[in-house]
Design a protein around this motif. Sequence first.
Motif, mmCIF file in Angstrom:
data_model
loop_
_atom_site.group_PDB
_atom_site.id
_atom_site.type_symbol
_atom_site.label_atom_id
_atom_site.label_comp_id
_atom_site.label_asym_id
_atom_site.label_seq_id
_atom_site.Cartn_x
_atom_site.Cartn_y
_atom_site.Cartn_z
ATOM 1 N N GLN A 318 17.302 68.858 10.295
ATOM 2 C CA GLN A 318 17.435 68.117 8.954
ATOM 3 C C GLN A 318 16.162 68.284 8.040
ATOM 4 O O GLN A 318 15.863 68.168 6.860
ATOM 5 C CB GLN A 318 18.011 66.794 8.571
ATOM 6 C CG GLN A 318 19.405 66.383 9.240
ATOM 7 C CD GLN A 318 19.647 64.865 8.885
ATOM 8 O OE1 GLN A 318 18.944 64.134 8.785
ATOM 9 N NE2 GLN A 318 21.087 64.664 9.039
ATOM 10 N N HIS A 319 15.087 68.806 8.958
ATOM 11 C CA HIS A 319 13.798 68.906 8.315
ATOM 12 C C HIS A 319 13.629 70.226 7.507
ATOM 13 O O HIS A 319 14.136 71.101 7.813
ATOM 14 C CB HIS A 319 12.664 68.930 9.588
ATOM 15 C CG HIS A 319 12.517 67.759 10.339
ATOM 16 N ND1 HIS A 319 12.283 66.485 9.715
ATOM 17 C CD2 HIS A 319 12.623 67.644 11.767
ATOM 18 C CE1 HIS A 319 12.089 65.616 10.809
ATOM 19 N NE2 HIS A 319 12.301 66.302 11.943
ATOM 20 N N ALA A 337 17.937 76.069 3.883
ATOM 21 C CA ALA A 337 17.586 74.898 2.634
ATOM 22 C C ALA A 337 16.770 75.464 1.728
ATOM 23 O O ALA A 337 16.806 75.083 0.565
ATOM 24 C CB ALA A 337 17.339 73.659 3.522
ATOM 25 N N LEU A 338 15.779 76.315 2.234
ATOM 26 C CA LEU A 338 14.851 76.503 1.112
ATOM 27 C C LEU A 338 15.334 77.510 0.350
ATOM 28 O O LEU A 338 14.993 77.445 -0.865
ATOM 29 C CB LEU A 338 13.419 77.182 1.933
ATOM 30 C CG LEU A 338 12.673 76.290 2.789
ATOM 31 C CD1 LEU A 338 11.602 76.857 3.616
ATOM 32 C CD2 LEU A 338 12.321 74.952 2.075
ATOM 33 N N VAL A 339 15.989 78.525 0.671
ATOM 34 C CA VAL A 339 16.338 79.665 -0.143
ATOM 35 C C VAL A 339 17.803 79.318 -0.774
ATOM 36 O O VAL A 339 18.432 80.198 -1.583
ATOM 37 C CB VAL A 339 16.288 80.810 0.562
ATOM 38 C CG1 VAL A 339 15.079 81.060 1.097
ATOM 39 C CG2 VAL A 339 17.242 81.039 1.661
ATOM 40 N N HIS A 343 25.413 77.062 3.025
ATOM 41 C CA HIS A 343 26.515 76.885 4.119
ATOM 42 C C HIS A 343 25.845 77.242 5.482
ATOM 43 O O HIS A 343 26.345 76.941 6.339
ATOM 44 C CB HIS A 343 27.433 77.964 4.028
ATOM 45 C CG HIS A 343 26.973 79.410 3.910
ATOM 46 N ND1 HIS A 343 26.094 79.812 2.924
ATOM 47 C CD2 HIS A 343 27.044 80.755 4.757
ATOM 48 C CE1 HIS A 343 25.501 81.225 3.127
ATOM 49 N NE2 HIS A 343 26.371 81.634 4.222
ATOM 50 N N LEU A 344 24.464 77.568 5.512
ATOM 51 C CA LEU A 344 23.737 77.679 6.511
ATOM 52 C C LEU A 344 22.518 76.554 6.850
ATOM 53 O O LEU A 344 21.745 76.704 7.607
ATOM 54 C CB LEU A 344 23.120 79.162 6.619
ATOM 55 C CG LEU A 344 24.040 80.334 6.502
ATOM 56 C CD1 LEU A 344 23.297 81.630 6.503
ATOM 57 C CD2 LEU A 344 25.026 80.379 7.745
ATOM 58 N N ASP A 345 22.844 75.583 6.089
ATOM 59 C CA ASP A 345 21.769 74.444 6.020
ATOM 60 C C ASP A 345 21.591 74.126 7.577
ATOM 61 O O ASP A 345 22.413 73.552 7.819
ATOM 62 C CB ASP A 345 21.967 73.524 5.192
ATOM 63 C CG ASP A 345 20.911 72.472 5.097
ATOM 64 O OD1 ASP A 345 19.810 72.612 5.666
ATOM 65 O OD2 ASP A 345 21.055 71.484 4.065
ATOM 66 N N SER A 350 13.454 79.704 10.511
ATOM 67 C CA SER A 350 12.424 80.648 10.578
ATOM 68 C C SER A 350 11.243 79.970 11.148
ATOM 69 O O SER A 350 10.807 78.853 10.836
ATOM 70 C CB SER A 350 11.927 81.229 9.205
ATOM 71 O OG SER A 350 10.913 81.879 9.101
ATOM 72 N N ILE A 351 10.825 80.766 12.276
ATOM 73 C CA ILE A 351 9.719 80.156 13.253
ATOM 74 C C ILE A 351 8.399 81.032 12.949
ATOM 75 O O ILE A 351 8.508 82.433 13.365
ATOM 76 C CB ILE A 351 9.962 80.065 14.547
ATOM 77 C CG1 ILE A 351 11.250 79.022 14.705
ATOM 78 C CG2 ILE A 351 8.992 79.548 15.521
ATOM 79 C CD1 ILE A 351 12.732 79.987 14.778
ATOM 80 N N SER A 352 7.253 80.682 12.872
ATOM 81 C CA SER A 352 6.095 81.249 12.487
ATOM 82 C C SER A 352 4.823 80.899 13.725
ATOM 83 O O SER A 352 4.561 79.703 13.741
ATOM 84 C CB SER A 352 5.441 81.101 11.334
ATOM 85 O OG SER A 352 4.277 81.914 11.029
ATOM 86 N N ILE A 353 4.421 81.842 14.424
ATOM 87 C CA ILE A 353 3.371 81.443 15.322
ATOM 88 C C ILE A 353 2.185 82.337 14.955
ATOM 89 O O ILE A 353 2.386 83.719 15.084
ATOM 90 C CB ILE A 353 4.052 82.155 16.817
ATOM 91 C CG1 ILE A 353 5.230 81.222 17.314
ATOM 92 C CG2 ILE A 353 2.748 81.794 17.799
ATOM 93 C CD1 ILE A 353 5.906 81.560 18.437
ATOM 94 N N SER A 354 1.017 81.978 14.622
ATOM 95 C CA SER A 354 -0.097 82.690 14.281
ATOM 96 C C SER A 354 -0.853 83.005 15.417
ATOM 97 O O SER A 354 -0.811 82.322 16.433
ATOM 98 C CB SER A 354 -0.819 81.641 13.320
ATOM 99 O OG SER A 354 0.085 81.398 11.972
#
Length: 463
Positions: A318-319, A337-339, A343-345, A350-354
């Motif tokens: 839910q974050h 949820a952002l875009v 139906h896909l909430d 999306s995972i980001s590893i810097s």
Amino acid sequence: MESVRDRMTSSRILIIGAGWAGISAAHSLMLAGVPGEQIVMLERAPRAGGRAFSFTDKEQGLDLDNGQHVLLGCCDQFVQLLGDMNIANAYRFQPSLNIPVYCEGAWGQLFSKRLTGALHLLPGLLSYAHLGMLDRVRALRAAPGFLHPDVEALDAMSFGDWLRKNGQTERTIGRLWDLVGTAVLNGHVDQISAGLAAESFRMGVVAGWQQARLGLFTRPLGDLADDAVSHLQRRGVTVRFNTAVDSLLFEGNQVMGARLRDGQNWVADTVISAVPHDALWRMLPDVWQRHADFQGLQKLAWSPILNAFILYDRPVTQHDVFASTQLGGMFVFNRAALVGEDHLDGRWLSISISAADRYRALSHDEIGAMVQKAIAEALPEARDANVEHCKVVWQPRATFLASPGTAGKRLNPTSAAQGLLIAGDWTNTGWPASLEGAVRSGQAAVEAWLRGGRKQPDLPMTS
């Protein structure tokens, strides 16, 4: 011998690169009174946005960004540019900084309160669950060092050395400073300049709760860039995609334009280079590559970012966003949820590893499995969920690496090459590599053009 003006097309101002630095430069020129019809922008790719672009995943039909970018409240010039161009519904800011953090089986939280100046950090640091009370106090004692950092003096030192010098333990570094610093500067604490790290924390965290708010994009980045270019085109700017520049053209010390890969010469009164540092270096003639103003370009290194997009068969979070210390530090976004893909909430993440060099030797399948395991450890709901799709996206040249001593290698907008202005998030903006830095670099290039600033060459130059 073919002259500059053979096979010639001309314009008053030529911008090379349709990323956000080039977009900002074009917009700033028009704000300064230059008619759009006198500006031409050339872009080698088939789309705008530079390294901040989107694409459609062929298997799922979902729009993916090549990397999950974010804003901070201090990114006022990027926000202003979007507003000037009437680009709507692009982002939303958190009311105040609030990032859940997972570490070794437990959850904590980095947050701020609406308190004056650096005091907004006090409640969050004093209650940060992943540090003991003594380490929390030590973290607070380090904070004043960000208020008025001597950036030039600190640039020779690594951020890790600076933190240890200021009493930070390895536990505090790993669970706080490196987690946040790597996301901002795309380098771990021992890789990056203490000067740029301290300045970045000053601007984006210590300055106040409003500046520290996290901004999340609510539309694909490619759509924003397309809207920006359309705005420029409606005002007369010529934008040519799939048009690669081979080299800059000189007559003596004066830049006269650019030679395209197809052999055409594009003559201009002023050229604004808004491309990455290594692309600019390749466009320079040999004699200019050896010039003192440009030698540092070869010494700027790249740092990669690893991205994974995972679609589950059921909601697992839910974050909107959370961080984890796993895999060297990762940020996880509820992209649906952002875009607005309701139906896909909670299912599409999306995972980001810097600063992800350590994973370059792994296959996409190995990376996907590794990331899924880390998500399942943090999110119990993901343990029983099935993964319907996993897409791994590498950004091998995501940002320049802000290593110690980098400040002297970042170029100013002007140089000994007359008629050439230099923009890009890697230039000497005082900011880390970011969309905000790109926009500010385009503005700085135009401000230098308005001042008529020219640096005289050290030695007579020939083409």
